[in-house]
Design an enzyme around this catalytic site. Structure first.
Site, short mmCIF file in Angstrom:
data_model
loop_
_atom_site.label_atom_id
_atom_site.label_comp_id
_atom_site.label_asym_id
_atom_site.label_seq_id
_atom_site.Cartn_x
_atom_site.Cartn_y
_atom_site.Cartn_z
N GLY A 99 9.90 -5.46 -3.82
CA GLY A 99 10.49 -6.45 -3.94
C GLY A 99 9.54 -7.62 -4.37
O GLY A 99 8.24 -7.37 -4.47
N GLY A 101 7.47 -10.13 -4.26
CA GLY A 101 6.37 -10.68 -3.16
C GLY A 101 5.90 -11.93 -3.53
O GLY A 101 5.50 -12.66 -2.86
N ARG A 102 5.82 -12.09 -4.66
CA ARG A 102 5.25 -13.51 -5.54
C ARG A 102 6.00 -13.97 -6.61
O ARG A 102 5.33 -14.57 -7.72
CB ARG A 102 3.72 -13.19 -5.71
CG ARG A 102 3.67 -11.85 -6.61
CD ARG A 102 2.31 -11.48 -7.12
NE ARG A 102 2.43 -10.05 -7.83
CZ ARG A 102 1.32 -9.58 -8.33
NH1 ARG A 102 0.11 -10.13 -8.37
NH2 ARG A 102 1.73 -8.34 -8.69
N ASP A 134 -0.04 -13.23 -0.13
CA ASP A 134 0.08 -14.53 -0.08
C ASP A 134 1.09 -15.06 -0.98
O ASP A 134 1.35 -16.21 -0.94
CB ASP A 134 -1.27 -15.21 -0.24
CG ASP A 134 -1.87 -14.90 -1.76
OD1 ASP A 134 -1.11 -14.34 -2.36
OD2 ASP A 134 -3.04 -15.35 -1.89
N GLY A 135 1.70 -14.04 -1.83
CA GLY A 135 2.61 -14.77 -2.62
C GLY A 135 2.18 -15.72 -4.09
O GLY A 135 3.08 -16.01 -4.68
N ARG A 192 14.63 -2.84 -12.52
CA ARG A 192 13.61 -1.68 -12.72
C ARG A 192 14.46 -0.61 -12.07
O ARG A 192 15.19 -0.42 -11.45
CB ARG A 192 12.68 -2.19 -11.91
CG ARG A 192 11.90 -3.59 -11.87
CD ARG A 192 11.60 -4.06 -10.50
NE ARG A 192 11.33 -5.48 -10.80
CZ ARG A 192 10.11 -6.11 -10.76
NH1 ARG A 192 9.10 -5.22 -11.06
NH2 ARG A 192 10.21 -7.28 -11.07
N ASP A 261 8.53 0.81 -10.05
CA ASP A 261 9.00 -0.60 -9.84
C ASP A 261 8.48 -1.42 -11.03
O ASP A 261 8.63 -2.56 -11.12
CB ASP A 261 8.35 -1.27 -8.58
CG ASP A 261 7.13 -1.11 -8.22
OD1 ASP A 261 6.32 0.34 -8.40
OD2 ASP A 261 6.19 -2.08 -8.24
N ASP A 271 4.75 -6.44 -16.35
CA ASP A 271 3.74 -6.42 -15.35
C ASP A 271 2.29 -6.26 -16.07
O ASP A 271 1.80 -4.86 -15.97
CB ASP A 271 4.01 -5.60 -14.24
CG ASP A 271 4.29 -6.27 -13.19
OD1 ASP A 271 4.72 -7.61 -13.23
OD2 ASP A 271 4.87 -5.39 -11.95
P1 AMP Z 1 2.49 -4.83 -8.89
O1 AMP Z 1 1.61 -3.63 -8.61
O2 AMP Z 1 1.71 -5.90 -9.49
O3 AMP Z 1 3.66 -4.37 -9.77
O4 AMP Z 1 3.16 -4.96 -7.51
C1 AMP Z 1 3.56 -4.29 -6.46
C2 AMP Z 1 4.07 -4.84 -5.39
O5 AMP Z 1 3.04 -5.85 -4.63
C3 AMP Z 1 5.32 -6.01 -5.87
O6 AMP Z 1 6.21 -5.76 -4.84
C4 AMP Z 1 4.61 -7.24 -5.58
O7 AMP Z 1 5.61 -8.41 -5.49
C5 AMP Z 1 3.71 -7.24 -4.32
N1 AMP Z 1 2.62 -8.04 -4.51
C6 AMP Z 1 1.56 -8.09 -5.52
N2 AMP Z 1 0.59 -9.11 -5.11
C7 AMP Z 1 1.20 -9.68 -4.10
C8 AMP Z 1 0.86 -10.77 -3.33
N3 AMP Z 1 -0.36 -11.53 -3.88
N4 AMP Z 1 1.52 -11.50 -2.42
C9 AMP Z 1 2.60 -10.76 -2.15
N5 AMP Z 1 3.03 -9.64 -2.72
C10 AMP Z 1 2.47 -9.26 -3.89
MG MG Z 2 5.35 -5.06 -10.52
#
Ligand code: AMP
Ligand code: MG
Length: 501
Positions: A99, A101-102, A134-135, A192, A261, A271
């Site tokens: 989901g 997260g940020r 930390d989002g 996605r 995702d 991404d």
């Molecule tokens: P990504 O590999 O960038 O596609 O991210 C994979 C997952 O990690 C996704 O669900 C993002 O929302 C979560 N995510 C990545 N970085 C952060 C962050 N700093 N804080 C919260 N969730 C994160």
């Molecule tokens: Mg992603």
């Protein structure tokens, strides 16, 4: 009527006309939430051209009022901020709950060409899906996504785009303390493969069907009329993704984190974490520091395309035929069509890169042989293709000089010229057509790093602006901008990229 103290400018409001179909239709696939406050926001970059395309007033948004929105401090009228739910296979391992997260979807707008587009903040703080994170996002990765996304768009590759980048004034804790930033991302949706997996992992057939119906309506409305809309939908997603990955391969782009995702239903690149363009051509190139086994290496991208779409097929198979065995048989056949489809797109792209307008059964070998010459000769991917047109115009040295053993190139070039002669297209016409598909400027890794370092360490956005200007017109050679076309100076340290935005 304006009163005498008001100017016309004061009266213009940044005006997103939101129409939030996702929030209305798919309540199992998100949670409403709010951005965290930004203590001292500042605008880093605003995309006037994209704002216009979205039907927005760029001057009204490139302002304090816009800054308040893009920093998450003010939720614009009509927005319904939410974090989307999705699951996903990350490096082959399944996570049933990822989901946003940020990231925070503000809402959807209809652009000037009647296309529905998501407006999303990325880096605006914790959400119900943040898990341990930390989002937030740091300035470097935000600007990186801005640059590479806009570069990809200019190269003609379907992609999410950047409307704005702001700093928040908050600090972000990574390996060191970094300035926090937020990217405003625009996409034709953020659905996605992992969104389908989220519904499927919960065993909720009805919810997956709702999602599929929504995605059909939003992205592939024609498939609604097919005999089996879900099968036609799967074919349409496969087609869009096969074309997308072929495009990446044709420009030497390595996405770096092709988790399910990070694979859109729309067929847009999404991404820009650890992605990068290749300099010297090598099939096994990997940039991402976490991709230890090369799962997402350059040459593996088409394989992963099929792997990821197979995960999508698994979520749809129950809608294909009441007879389970028959449904599996049908879907298996569809999945097997993906590689030939990909190859068709790849070959078409490569043919045009070497100036061919007709098809010959030996073309695939001709192209693969060039790639082999390039790999053995440690030649720069972008420049070899670009300089082929110069060879046609009579200057072969420009390309020969890029290759460590030019004799191998000469032998190849002989076959190439013979193949071109079959077509009988005028040389200059051909050379010009090649220059329209072989970029001279790509976001070179060392130039990207230089721009990010200046912005992060000196608050100097000039290198970023200069680079953005050049890569926004990747096919037009500009006198004085030679440095942007050059590969990085030779070093022994391999280029590494990192995930965390
Ligand atoms: P990504 O590999 O960038 O596609 O991210 C994979 C997952 O990690 C996704 O669900 C993002 O929302 C979560 N995510 C990545 N970085 C952060 C962050 N700093 N804080 C919260 N969730 C994160
Ligand atoms: Mg992603």
């Amino acid at each position: 009527m304006l009163d005498s103290t008001e100017t016309k400018e004061d009266n213009i409001q940044p005006h997103f006309k939101f129409d939030n179909s996702y929030a209305r239709s798919l309540e199992s696939f998100f949670k409403f939430c709010q951005a965290e406050p930004a203590v001292a926001p500042q605008m880093l970059q605003f995309n006037h051209a994209l704002a216009e395309e979205l039907g927005l007033d760029p001057l009204a948004l490139d302002s304090d009022a816009g800054l308040a929105i893009f920093s998450g401090n003010v939720a614009p009228e009509g927005s319904e901020p939410l974090a989307q739910a999705y699951a996903g296979h990350q490096f082959g391992g399944f996570s049933p709950q990822l989901g946003d997260g940020r990231a925070l979807l503000l809402g959807e707008v209809i652009d000037t060409q009647q296309r529905r587009r998501d407006i999303q903040l990325k880096g605006s703080g914790r959400t119900p899906f943040s898990r341990g994170g930390d989002g937030k996002a740091a300035i470097g990765p935000v600007l990186r996504e801005y640059l590479i996304g806009e570069g990809m768009h200019a190269l003609g590759v379907p992609t999410t785009r950047a409307l704005a980048a702001v700093t928040t004034g908050n600090n972000v804790y990574r390996e060191s303390l970094l300035p926090g930033a937020i990217l405003t991302r625009v996409s034709s949706s953020h659905i996605r493969v992992g969104t389908f997996q989220y519904g499927s992992a919960r065993g909720d057939e009805g919810k997956v069907r709702e999602l599929a119906d929504y995605a059909i309506k939003r992205h592939y409305p024609d498939t609604a009329d097919a005999e089996n809309p879900y099968l036609a939908f799967f074919d349409a997603v496969s087609d869009a993704q096969a074309s997308l990955v072929a495009h990446w391969m044709n420009i030497g782009f390595i996405h770096g984190v092709m988790n399910t995702d990070n694979m859109t239903i729309s067929g847009e690149t999404i991404d820009y974490g650890p992605c990068a363009f290749m300099d010297n051509f090598a099939q096994g190139t990997v940039f991402s520091s976490i991709d230890q086994y090369g799962r997402y290496a350059y040459a593996n991208q088409p394989v992963i395309l099929s792997w990821n779409l197979t995960r999508l097929a698994e979520t749809l198979v129950r809608f294909i035929d009441p007879d389970k065995e028959k449904a599996i048989e049908i879907m298996t056949d569809r999945v097997e069509r993906i590689q030939p489809l990909y190859e068709k797109y790849w070959l078409a792209g490569m043919r045009s890169k070497i100036g061919l307008t007709t098809e010959d059964p030996l073309d695939k070998k001709l192209i693969n042989d060039l790639l082999e010459v390039m790999e053995k000769g440690h030649a720069d991917f972008t420049l070899v293709f670009r300089r082929l047109s110069q060879a046609l115009r009579g200057d072969s040295d420009a390309v020969r000089n890029l290759i460590e053993e030019p004799a191998a190139f000469d032998a190849w070039a002989q076959r190439w010229r013979e193949r071109l002669e079959q077509e009988g297209v005028a040389t200059e016409t051909n050379a010009q057509a090649m220059d329209r598909v072989n970029p001279i400027y790509i976001p070179r890794n060392h130039k990207v790093e230089e721009a990010l370092a200046a912005a992060t360490e000196q608050q100097d956005m000039q290198p970023f602006s200069n680079l953005l200007a050049v890569i926004s017109h990747p096919f037009d050679e500009i006198v004085g901008k030679e440095a942007y076309a050059e590969p990085a100076p030779e070093t022994n340290i391999p280029y590494r990229t990192f995930c965390g935005t």
